[in-house]
Write a protein that holds these residues in place. Structure first.
Motif, PDB file in Angstrom:
ATOM      1  N   CYS A 304       0.854  -1.191   0.000  1.00  0.00           N
ATOM      2  CA  CYS A 304       0.000   0.000   0.000  1.00  0.00           C
ATOM      3  C   CYS A 304       0.887   1.238   0.000  1.00  0.00           C
ATOM      4  N   CYS A 305       0.296   2.348  -0.405  1.00  0.00           N
ATOM      5  CA  CYS A 305       1.069   3.589  -0.530  1.00  0.00           C
ATOM      6  C   CYS A 305       0.168   4.778  -0.246  1.00  0.00           C
ATOM      7  N   LEU A 306       0.717   5.751   0.438  1.00  0.00           N
ATOM      8  CA  LEU A 306       0.005   6.979   0.779  1.00  0.00           C
ATOM      9  C   LEU A 306       0.888   8.161   0.404  1.00  0.00           C
ATOM     10  N   VAL A 307       0.345   9.092  -0.377  1.00  0.00           N
ATOM     11  CA  VAL A 307       1.079  10.298  -0.782  1.00  0.00           C
ATOM     12  C   VAL A 307       0.366  11.510  -0.194  1.00  0.00           C
ATOM     13  N   ILE A 336      -4.875  -1.863   4.013  1.00  0.00           N
ATOM     14  CA  ILE A 336      -3.760  -1.964   4.966  1.00  0.00           C
ATOM     15  C   ILE A 336      -3.287  -0.584   5.417  1.00  0.00           C
ATOM     16  N   ILE A 337      -3.696   0.458   4.753  1.00  0.00           N
ATOM     17  CA  ILE A 337      -3.251   1.798   5.158  1.00  0.00           C
ATOM     18  C   ILE A 337      -3.632   2.089   6.604  1.00  0.00           C
ATOM     19  N   HIS A 338      -4.767   1.586   7.044  1.00  0.00           N
ATOM     20  CA  HIS A 338      -5.221   1.849   8.414  1.00  0.00           C
ATOM     21  C   HIS A 338      -5.033   0.649   9.329  1.00  0.00           C
ATOM     22  N   ALA A 339      -4.411  -0.418   8.829  1.00  0.00           N
ATOM     23  CA  ALA A 339      -4.240  -1.636   9.621  1.00  0.00           C
ATOM     24  C   ALA A 339      -3.032  -1.510  10.548  1.00  0.00           C
ATOM     25  N   GLU A 445       2.412  -1.671  17.426  1.00  0.00           N
ATOM     26  CA  GLU A 445       1.853  -1.603  16.081  1.00  0.00           C
ATOM     27  C   GLU A 445       1.578  -0.153  15.700  1.00  0.00           C
ATOM     28  N   GLY A 446       1.715   0.111  14.437  1.00  0.00           N
ATOM     29  CA  GLY A 446       1.380   1.425  13.896  1.00  0.00           C
ATOM     30  C   GLY A 446       0.757   1.256  12.528  1.00  0.00           C
ATOM     31  N   SER A 447       0.010   2.247  12.099  1.00  0.00           N
ATOM     32  CA  SER A 447      -0.595   2.209  10.761  1.00  0.00           C
ATOM     33  C   SER A 447       0.153   3.150   9.837  1.00  0.00           C
ATOM     34  N   LEU A 448       0.130   2.832   8.568  1.00  0.00           N
ATOM     35  CA  LEU A 448       0.778   3.708   7.594  1.00  0.00           C
ATOM     36  C   LEU A 448       0.139   5.088   7.620  1.00  0.00           C
ATOM     37  N   TRP A 449      -1.152   5.132   7.875  1.00  0.00           N
ATOM     38  CA  TRP A 449      -1.876   6.412   7.948  1.00  0.00           C
ATOM     39  C   TRP A 449      -1.297   7.291   9.051  1.00  0.00           C
TER      40      TRP A 449
END
Length: 792
Positions: A304-307, A336-339, A445-449
């Motif tokens: 997953c990717c967030l820009v 998965i961005i918020h997982a 644990e951390g989320s990508l968001w």
């Protein structure tokens, strides 16, 4: 006398006449429902410019987009000319149209025309299912007249366009435009617009094989009218007539399906205008698809990717996962961005920044990098090697685990835990004591968001300070993607405030260290290209090779990438540098590069530091450098490693006043690390000078330690597991001596175990209990250590 009642009959007559009028007026006014249409709507996701990113069908199975508030000029002209050319001039009904329709119906002996205005058609659409009778026509006339009292002509036209049927399960001009032509109404040609203008009059004609020639005839007649009224010229008319009809409904775009799922849950039945850029979103989709083709060969199935826009926190691209049509076992539908996922080393820059801010370290402060044990926890570097001691900035750039754990132990794990929560990490489900020192190495644990949002907030603090010279409470906030109508629902920028957990100075110094992180092989030599922009970036790899992270920040963009398997399966080679970093830099390469952050000179203070240790200078530091530090860095710890050493005239021995007069001594400043650090440090630093031995004729008087235990640490409680065959396990005791060639005698609870030279290790198979370990070297220096074996 009888009182005069002149005038009372007139009042009564007025009341009798006014009463029915008031009743009729009340019935007329309240005859129109407050909510004209109660249909369920599709959930629609748009990008920042209004381009369609995706949509979800309405609950009744219709593609019915939420009502529009404006219409394309072509469509307005076409539909008014076709349906109600006097729309802007009548009060909801057109008597001439009604009489003409009546005459046509009487002449034909059946209903061939309704004479309805667009206002009346809106009422008929709202009262769906009603039979077309004279009584219903009267009701439509009354309600259409009432509609004109409270709604503008533009609003009525939008209501019609939003609820007119366009064949099959397509309702409304927006849904029809996308389903039949794959474009918004504003981009349709005159032929396409005319087709949609006439279609609600006979929506069944759009289906293949069902009188499509009749639909073409209707469309062409409207095109002729448009030419006759001067809305198009003859050439445009002829070219438009040559265009064909759509064959079948097209699938709607699905550029951000995982964000679409999230919007559907949070804003069901709404039109959500997001901050995404549809072109960038498609490019990022393609980049992840290309990398997935390679990753799948190692059974790595998800990424997953967030820009983000660093300056605002707006989400510009949101790819929640790679898709695997027909392979649900790969978890492609999981966002998965918020997982919550194990963070690996991705939080190390945050700790480094916070410690710089507090003056607990300076960029060059030496951090121990030796075998380290805490109760129940023994961290290891990824390389399984040790540097002895390493500057803090290099420990960060190289992502060394042991220095990071030692820094967290110094800073305080509970303190760091609460600072992470303040910065926007919302996935810490257990108290700080549950994570302990593993918090910095992926124990939480951390989320990508959340984590990408923290990196962007750091960049925003620095950029805003450089721009305004102030801090704002709204600088630190999570990412956001939703707009409300035409207004962004961005977090409040807040007021000026200097209570940030970190300053622009500490952020800038952190980013300067992160620039030095070694880029992946594909980026080798990036400094040689003028077009290559600077990026402060960091990778992370979780235990068991389950999660690969890479997050990078520039003044304009912050990008977060996660790669792994949704089900948590680890794979060999699944590291941040190998699988996530290439995606990160491929995404950055599609974006325009920008100049680097300016140094916040007003918050950076020049200080002299010891060249060798990176600390503020002590009394014996011979060589100094000047660096810039945050305000509290000026009160950092002075150098503990340089000492004044007394040597014999030839410099071969250390001496003291017991064996040599002061006038005959040489005095030097000497860089002296503790024995355990020295053992590993000198292997990586050939210029390190070993402390000379004490002259044989001198008695030791200084406090310099000659021996240090590497394992176990003092007062350690050790669990010794059994071997596979059930036999007792062993532990390896290890010590460091400033002069490895010295002979060391080992005693355990007064029992002599043996001697070591050069490599000082001793294996034992202890039973449960407390132990006293005594080491004595050949010169009489001793070391006493205690530890406990708690179980077998």
């Amino acid at each position: 006398m009888i009182p005069c009642r002149i005038g009372q009959p007139k009042i009564r007559h007025w009341l009798l006449a006014l009463g029915p009028f008031l009743i009729f007026s009340g019935l007329f006014w309240f005859s129109l429902p407050r909510v004209l249409f109660d249909d369920p709507y599709s959930t629609v996701l748009l990008d920042r410019k209004g381009e369609l990113l995706g949509a979800r069908i309405a609950d009744d199975g219709q593609w019915r987009f939420p009502p529009v508030d404006s219409l394309a000029d072509k469509y307005k002209k076409a539909v008014i000319l076709y349906e109600d050319r006097f729309f802007y001039y009548h009060p909801g009904i057109n008597p001439f149209s009604l009489f003409r329709a009546l005459w046509q119906n009487l002449k034909a002996g059946e209903i061939v025309s309704g004479g309805s205005t667009l206002s009346m058609q809106v009422i008929r659409l709202a009262r769906k299912g009603k039979r077309r009778t004279l009584f219903e026509k009267v009701i439509e006339i009354i309600l259409a007249s009432r509609l004109e009292w409270t709604e503008s002509k533009e609003e009525i036209l939008c209501l019609y366009a939003s609820h007119a049927p366009f064949g099959g399960n397509v309702v409304g001009i927006d849904a029809a435009s996308w389903r039949y032509y794959g474009r918004p109404p504003e981009q349709l040609s005159w032929a396409e617009t005319a087709t949609l203008a006439v279609l609600p009059n006979a929506p069944s004609l759009i289906h293949p094989g069902k009188n499509r020639l009749l639909l073409i005839e209707k469309r062409n007649r409207l095109l002729d009218k448009l030419e006759k009224d001067g809305l198009i010229d003859s050439l445009d008319c002829e070219l438009a007539k040559l265009e064909g009809l759509p064959d079948k409904p097209l699938p709607l775009p699905a550029f951000a399906p995982h964000l679409m799922d999230r919007v559907y849950v949070q804003n069901r039945g709404s039109r959500v205008r997001s901050s995404l850029d549809v072109m960038l979103q498609q490019r990022v989709n393609l980049i992840l698809e290309e990398h997935q083709k390679q990753l799948k060969h190692n059974n790595i199935h998800n990424a997953c990717c967030l820009v983000l826009d660093t300056r605002t926190g707006e989400v510009l691209a949101y790819v929640g996962n790679t898709r695997h049509p027909g392979r649900p076992e790969f978890g492609g539908d999981v966002n998965i961005i918020h997982a919550p996922r194990s963070t690996g080393s991705i939080l190390k820059p945050v700790l480094y920044c916070l410690m710089l801010e507090e003056g607990e370290i300076l960029p060059g402060t030496l951090i121990p990098d030796i075998p380290t044990q805490y109760t129940g926890y023994s961290p290891k570097n990824f390389s399984m090697t040790y540097d002895g001691a390493v500057p803090a900035r290099r420990a960060l750039a190289r992502s060394l685990n042991i220095p990071a754990v030692r820094m967290l132990q110094s800073h305080g794990s509970e303190r760091f835990y609460y600072q992470l929560e303040e910065l926007g990490i919302h996935t810490l489900r257990f108290p700080a004591s549950h994570y302990g020192l593993s918090l910095i190495l992926g124990g939480a644990e951390g989320s990508l968001w959340d984590i990408t949002g923290v990196y962007a907030s750091m960049g925003r603090v620095l950029a805003r300070y450089n721009q305004t010279g102030l801090y704002h409470t709204g600088d630190i906030h999570p990412p956001y993607y939703a707009f409300s109508g035409r207004q962004q629902t961005r977090p409040d920028e807040g007021s000026a405030d200097n209570s940030h957990p970190f300053s622009a100075a500490s952020v800038w110094l952190t980013f300067q260290s992160l620039i030095e992180v070694n880029r992946p092989y594909s980026q080798a030599g990036w400094r040689s290209f003028s077009s290559a922009g600077k990026i402060a970036w960091k990778t992370g790899t979780s235990f068991g090779f389950r999660d690969g992270w890479a997050i990078g920040t520039s003044p304009d963009y912050t990008i977060g990438v996660w790669v792994g398997n949704a089900d948590g399966e680890g794979r060999p080679g699944l590291t941040g540098i190998a699988v996530a970093a290439p995606v990160l830099f491929d995404v950055f390469s599609t974006l325009p590069s920008s100049s680097w952050f300016l140094a916040p000179l007003n918050e950076l203070y020049p200080v002299a530091v010891c060249h060798k240790s990176g600390h503020l200078p002590g009394p014996f530091c011979p060589s100094l450098d000047t660096i810039y530090v945050p305000a509290r860095g000026r009160a950092s710890e002075p150098c503990p490693y340089h000492r004044k050493i007394h040597l014999s005239p030839d410099g071969r021995y250390r001496v003291n006043s017991d064996c040599l007069p002061i006038s005959g001594m040489r005095h030097e400043s000497w860089f002296v690390l503790p024995p355990a650090q020295e053992w590993y440090y000198r292997a990586k630093n050939p210029d390190y000078r070993i402390l000379p031995r004490i002259h044989p004729s001198c008695k030791p008087q200084d406090e310099i330690e000659f021996m240090e235990m590497i394992y176990p640490r003092h007062s350690a409680r050790i669990y010794v597991p059994r071997e596979m065959d059930g036999s007792k396990g062993e532990i390896i005791l290890e010590a460091a001596h400033r002069h490895p060639s010295s002979l060391i005698y080992w005693h355990l609870n007064k029992t002599f175990m043996g001697t070591t030279r050069h490599i000082h290790q001793m294996g034992i198979a202890p039973i449960k209990g407390s132990y006293r370990l005594t080491l004595v070297d050949e010169n009489g220096y001793s070391l006493v250590h205690r530890f406990e074996i708690i179980d077998l």
